[in-house]
Motif scaffolding. Structure first.
Motif, PDB file in Angstrom:
ATOM      1  N   MET A   1      36.918  33.787  36.549  1.00 29.08           N
ATOM      2  CA  MET A   1      36.264  34.096  35.306  1.00 29.08           C
ATOM      3  C   MET A   1      37.275  34.221  34.195  1.00 29.08           C
ATOM      4  O   MET A   1      37.000  33.813  33.064  1.00 29.08           O
ATOM      5  CB  MET A   1      35.500  35.412  35.499  1.00 29.08           C
ATOM      6  CG  MET A   1      34.635  35.750  34.362  1.00 29.08           C
ATOM      7  SD  MET A   1      33.314  34.545  34.308  1.00 29.08           S
ATOM      8  CE  MET A   1      32.264  35.255  33.162  1.00 29.08           C
ATOM      9  N   HIS A   2      38.430  34.804  34.494  1.00 31.55           N
ATOM     10  CA  HIS A   2      39.487  34.976  33.513  1.00 31.55           C
ATOM     11  C   HIS A   2      39.979  33.616  33.007  1.00 31.55           C
ATOM     12  O   HIS A   2      40.212  33.437  31.811  1.00 31.55           O
ATOM     13  CB  HIS A   2      40.629  35.786  34.138  1.00 31.55           C
ATOM     14  CG  HIS A   2      41.719  36.066  33.190  1.00 31.55           C
ATOM     15  ND1 HIS A   2      41.532  36.845  32.067  1.00 31.55           N
ATOM     16  CD2 HIS A   2      43.013  35.697  33.149  1.00 31.55           C
ATOM     17  CE1 HIS A   2      42.677  36.921  31.399  1.00 31.55           C
ATOM     18  NE2 HIS A   2      43.598  36.232  32.058  1.00 31.55           N
ATOM     19  N   ASN A   3      40.113  32.627  33.899  1.00 35.62           N
ATOM     20  CA  ASN A   3      40.533  31.270  33.519  1.00 35.62           C
ATOM     21  C   ASN A   3      39.492  30.583  32.646  1.00 35.62           C
ATOM     22  O   ASN A   3      39.827  29.850  31.716  1.00 35.62           O
ATOM     23  CB  ASN A   3      40.789  30.422  34.764  1.00 35.62           C
ATOM     24  CG  ASN A   3      42.120  30.772  35.405  1.00 35.62           C
ATOM     25  OD1 ASN A   3      42.984  31.339  34.741  1.00 35.62           O
ATOM     26  ND2 ASN A   3      42.258  30.462  36.678  1.00 35.62           N
ATOM     27  N   PHE A   4      38.221  30.871  32.938  1.00 34.37           N
ATOM     28  CA  PHE A   4      37.158  30.262  32.134  1.00 34.37           C
ATOM     29  C   PHE A   4      37.189  30.782  30.702  1.00 34.37           C
ATOM     30  O   PHE A   4      37.033  30.017  29.748  1.00 34.37           O
ATOM     31  CB  PHE A   4      35.790  30.526  32.782  1.00 34.37           C
ATOM     32  CG  PHE A   4      34.666  29.868  32.055  1.00 34.37           C
ATOM     33  CD1 PHE A   4      34.504  28.471  32.096  1.00 34.37           C
ATOM     34  CD2 PHE A   4      33.765  30.606  31.309  1.00 34.37           C
ATOM     35  CE1 PHE A   4      33.477  27.867  31.421  1.00 34.37           C
ATOM     36  CE2 PHE A   4      32.738  29.996  30.628  1.00 34.37           C
ATOM     37  CZ  PHE A   4      32.584  28.612  30.690  1.00 34.37           C
ATOM     38  N   ASN A   5      37.443  32.100  30.510  1.00 30.95           N
ATOM     39  CA  ASN A   5      37.554  32.666  29.148  1.00 30.95           C
ATOM     40  C   ASN A   5      38.766  32.116  28.413  1.00 30.95           C
ATOM     41  O   ASN A   5      38.698  31.847  27.207  1.00 30.95           O
ATOM     42  CB  ASN A   5      37.639  34.199  29.214  1.00 30.95           C
ATOM     43  CG  ASN A   5      36.290  34.819  29.529  1.00 30.95           C
ATOM     44  OD1 ASN A   5      35.254  34.185  29.314  1.00 30.95           O
ATOM     45  ND2 ASN A   5      36.312  36.025  30.051  1.00 30.95           N
ATOM     46  N   ASN A   6      39.880  31.943  29.090  1.00 28.00           N
ATOM     47  CA  ASN A   6      41.072  31.351  28.452  1.00 28.00           C
ATOM     48  C   ASN A   6      40.801  29.910  28.028  1.00 28.00           C
ATOM     49  O   ASN A   6      41.249  29.469  26.972  1.00 28.00           O
ATOM     50  CB  ASN A   6      42.264  31.395  29.421  1.00 28.00           C
ATOM     51  CG  ASN A   6      42.861  32.786  29.537  1.00 28.00           C
ATOM     52  OD1 ASN A   6      42.628  33.617  28.656  1.00 28.00           O
ATOM     53  ND2 ASN A   6      43.596  33.030  30.596  1.00 28.00           N
ATOM     54  N   PHE A   7      40.072  29.198  28.893  1.00 29.93           N
ATOM     55  CA  PHE A   7      39.741  27.810  28.544  1.00 29.93           C
ATOM     56  C   PHE A   7      38.851  27.756  27.291  1.00 29.93           C
ATOM     57  O   PHE A   7      39.041  26.924  26.413  1.00 29.93           O
ATOM     58  CB  PHE A   7      39.055  27.139  29.743  1.00 29.93           C
ATOM     59  CG  PHE A   7      38.737  25.699  29.505  1.00 29.93           C
ATOM     60  CD1 PHE A   7      39.767  24.754  29.455  1.00 29.93           C
ATOM     61  CD2 PHE A   7      37.435  25.269  29.305  1.00 29.93           C
ATOM     62  CE1 PHE A   7      39.483  23.433  29.219  1.00 29.93           C
ATOM     63  CE2 PHE A   7      37.153  23.942  29.073  1.00 29.93           C
ATOM     64  CZ  PHE A   7      38.183  23.006  29.034  1.00 29.93           C
ATOM     65  N   LYS A   8      37.876  28.701  27.167  1.00 34.88           N
ATOM     66  CA  LYS A   8      37.000  28.750  25.994  1.00 34.88           C
ATOM     67  C   LYS A   8      37.809  29.089  24.745  1.00 34.88           C
ATOM     68  O   LYS A   8      37.596  28.500  23.675  1.00 34.88           O
ATOM     69  CB  LYS A   8      35.878  29.800  26.199  1.00 34.88           C
ATOM     70  CG  LYS A   8      34.800  29.333  27.110  1.00 34.88           C
ATOM     71  CD  LYS A   8      33.757  30.380  27.484  1.00 34.88           C
ATOM     72  CE  LYS A   8      33.222  31.217  26.405  1.00 34.88           C
ATOM     73  NZ  LYS A   8      32.229  32.189  26.853  1.00 34.88           N
ATOM     74  N   ARG A   9      38.758  30.039  24.859  1.00 36.19           N
ATOM     75  CA  ARG A   9      39.625  30.370  23.716  1.00 36.19           C
ATOM     76  C   ARG A   9      40.459  29.163  23.299  1.00 36.19           C
ATOM     77  O   ARG A   9      40.634  28.889  22.130  1.00 36.19           O
ATOM     78  CB  ARG A   9      40.545  31.534  24.075  1.00 36.19           C
ATOM     79  CG  ARG A   9      39.900  32.843  24.019  1.00 36.19           C
ATOM     80  CD  ARG A   9      40.937  33.967  24.143  1.00 36.19           C
ATOM     81  NE  ARG A   9      40.216  35.158  24.522  1.00 36.19           N
ATOM     82  CZ  ARG A   9      40.500  35.932  25.539  1.00 36.19           C
ATOM     83  NH1 ARG A   9      41.537  35.683  26.296  1.00 36.19           N
ATOM     84  NH2 ARG A   9      39.767  36.988  25.823  1.00 36.19           N
ATOM     85  N   PHE A  10      40.978  28.478  24.325  1.00 37.72           N
ATOM     86  CA  PHE A  10      41.795  27.286  24.037  1.00 37.72           C
ATOM     87  C   PHE A  10      40.971  26.237  23.292  1.00 37.72           C
ATOM     88  O   PHE A  10      41.418  25.650  22.308  1.00 37.72           O
ATOM     89  CB  PHE A  10      42.352  26.698  25.340  1.00 37.72           C
ATOM     90  CG  PHE A  10      43.067  25.395  25.132  1.00 37.72           C
ATOM     91  CD1 PHE A  10      44.334  25.369  24.543  1.00 37.72           C
ATOM     92  CD2 PHE A  10      42.472  24.199  25.506  1.00 37.72           C
ATOM     93  CE1 PHE A  10      44.976  24.167  24.342  1.00 37.72           C
ATOM     94  CE2 PHE A  10      43.117  22.997  25.300  1.00 37.72           C
ATOM     95  CZ  PHE A  10      44.373  22.984  24.727  1.00 37.72           C
ATOM     96  N   LEU A  11      39.719  26.005  23.718  1.00 38.50           N
ATOM     97  CA  LEU A  11      38.834  25.049  23.037  1.00 38.50           C
ATOM     98  C   LEU A  11      38.518  25.520  21.621  1.00 38.50           C
ATOM     99  O   LEU A  11      38.456  24.714  20.681  1.00 38.50           O
ATOM    100  CB  LEU A  11      37.552  24.830  23.832  1.00 38.50           C
ATOM    101  CG  LEU A  11      37.683  24.010  25.104  1.00 38.50           C
ATOM    102  CD1 LEU A  11      36.323  23.926  25.818  1.00 38.50           C
ATOM    103  CD2 LEU A  11      38.184  22.606  24.799  1.00 38.50           C
ATOM    104  N   GLY A  12      38.316  26.822  21.425  1.00 40.00           N
ATOM    105  CA  GLY A  12      38.037  27.370  20.089  1.00 40.00           C
ATOM    106  C   GLY A  12      39.205  27.163  19.150  1.00 40.00           C
ATOM    107  O   GLY A  12      39.043  26.725  18.004  1.00 40.00           O
TER     108      GLY A  12
END
Length: 190
Positions: free
Chosen positions: A1-12
């Motif tokens: 889940m932590h990796n998924f949030n980092n990926f969303k931040r990276f896309l943002g």
């Protein structure tokens, strides 16, 4: 889940950076465009208004007296004079005498008096076939009179008159040469 949030931040962050690059590119291109050149030429100091294809019609009691056209007109408000180039004046005759067309290189139209100074290779030609030539002719509007102090040549079928100074009544087509008059008559227009 932590990796998924980092990926969303990276896309943002990537979306924000991409948007900033697009905006920076648009602003940069807008600044690079050359300002359009001014299409209107600058008027000389003494000219208040300049027109191309000038046309003026003088009427009296509902009837056309004369028409004045020019390729270019420049108006000087202080002097109340319009300076014309490529001039054509059409004088409408009264009582069936026909029209008289006068051309000149330049003219000065005095707006207050409506007098006209026709200047440079002045040529008059009636629709009856006679004509005149002079370097300068003045039209006095109040008297509907064409005058000149210059040398004038009048031509008609078979005859030619020359003289210095002329008065030419624009409405009746009667004229008078003032002095140094010579006449040449050719039989049957030869």
């Amino acid at each position: 889940m932590h990796n998924f949030n980092n990926f969303k931040r990276f896309l943002g962050v990537l979306a924000v950076v991409a948007s900033l690059l697009v905006i920076a590119t648009i602003v940069f291109r807008m600044q690079q465009e050359v300002a359009p050149k001014l299409a209107v030429r600058k008027l000389p100091v003494q000219v208040d208004v300049s027109l191309q294809k000038f046309h003026y019609t003088e009427t009296k009691q509902g009837a056309k007296r004369w028409e004045l056209t020019a390729d270019r007109a420049e108006y000087n408000k202080k002097a109340d004079i319009s300076y014309l180039t490529g001039v054509r004046m059409l004088v409408h005759g009264a009582g069936g005498v026909g029209d008289l067309e006068i051309t000149a290189q330049h003219a000065e139209y005095h707006n207050g008096t409506r007098d006209i100074a026709l200047i440079g290779d002045v040529r008059g030609k009636s629709d009856k076939g006679y004509g005149f030539f002079a370097p300068r002719v003045n039209y006095i509007a109040a008297r509907t009179l064409l005058t000149t102090a210059e040398r004038v040549r009048l031509t008609d079928v078979g005859s030619q008159l020359e003289g210095t100074g002329m008065e030419y009544q624009a409405q009746t087509r009667k004229f008078r040469l003032m002095k140094d008059v010579t006449a040449l008559y050719r039989q049957e227009g030869k």
